[in-house]
Scaffold this active site. Structure first.
Site, short mmCIF file in Angstrom:
data_model
loop_
_atom_site.label_atom_id
_atom_site.label_comp_id
_atom_site.label_asym_id
_atom_site.label_seq_id
_atom_site.Cartn_x
_atom_site.Cartn_y
_atom_site.Cartn_z
N THR A 27 34.53 -54.20 21.64
CA THR A 27 33.55 -54.37 22.71
C THR A 27 32.14 -54.38 22.16
O THR A 27 31.30 -55.18 22.57
CB THR A 27 33.71 -53.24 23.75
OG1 THR A 27 35.06 -53.21 24.19
CG2 THR A 27 32.79 -53.43 24.92
N LYS A 28 31.84 -53.50 21.23
CA LYS A 28 30.52 -53.42 20.63
C LYS A 28 30.20 -54.71 19.88
O LYS A 28 29.10 -55.25 19.98
CB LYS A 28 30.46 -52.22 19.67
CG LYS A 28 29.11 -51.90 19.16
CD LYS A 28 28.30 -51.22 20.21
CE LYS A 28 27.07 -50.61 19.59
NZ LYS A 28 26.30 -49.86 20.55
N MET A 72 39.24 -50.34 20.60
CA MET A 72 38.68 -51.04 21.73
C MET A 72 37.16 -50.98 21.71
O MET A 72 36.49 -51.95 22.01
CB MET A 72 39.23 -50.46 23.02
CG MET A 72 38.79 -51.21 24.24
SD MET A 72 39.17 -52.96 24.27
CE MET A 72 40.75 -52.93 25.01
N TYR A 73 36.62 -49.80 21.36
CA TYR A 73 35.16 -49.64 21.33
C TYR A 73 34.53 -50.61 20.33
O TYR A 73 33.53 -51.26 20.65
CB TYR A 73 34.79 -48.20 20.98
CG TYR A 73 33.30 -48.01 20.79
CD1 TYR A 73 32.46 -47.88 21.89
CD2 TYR A 73 32.74 -47.98 19.52
CE1 TYR A 73 31.10 -47.72 21.72
CE2 TYR A 73 31.38 -47.82 19.35
CZ TYR A 73 30.56 -47.69 20.45
OH TYR A 73 29.21 -47.53 20.28
N ALA A 74 35.09 -50.69 19.14
CA ALA A 74 34.51 -51.56 18.11
C ALA A 74 34.54 -53.02 18.53
O ALA A 74 33.57 -53.76 18.31
CB ALA A 74 35.27 -51.37 16.79
#
Length: 75
Positions: free
Chosen positions: A5-6, A1-3
């Site tokens: 969003t980034k 999810m972080y990747a």
């Protein structure tokens, strides 16, 4: 999810940069320092990030923005 969003944030930033280019002077007015950044303005931030002082810092963003209220400012 972080990747994901980034990556979305990077895309948004690039799109806004292209969209705001004709409004450079207006964007500069919203920068608290009243000027655009230069490569030299990054020196202290880079020196900090490559130093041992950041040994316990992870996953943070260090904005070097001249005091612009938001990097996602839409005028």
């Amino acid at each position: 999810m972080y990747a994901v969003t980034k990556t979305a944030l990077f895309g948004l930033t690039k799109a806004l940069a292209a969209e705001l280019t004709p409004k450079k002077e207006e964007v500069k007015l919203h920068t608290l320092l009243g000027r655009f950044g230069k490569a030299d303005d990054m020196d202290a931030a880079v020196a900090f990030l490559v130093s041992d002082d950041v040994s316990y810092i992870t996953g943070e963003v260090l904005p070097v923005s001249g005091g612009i209220p938001s990097r996602l400012l839409i005028i």
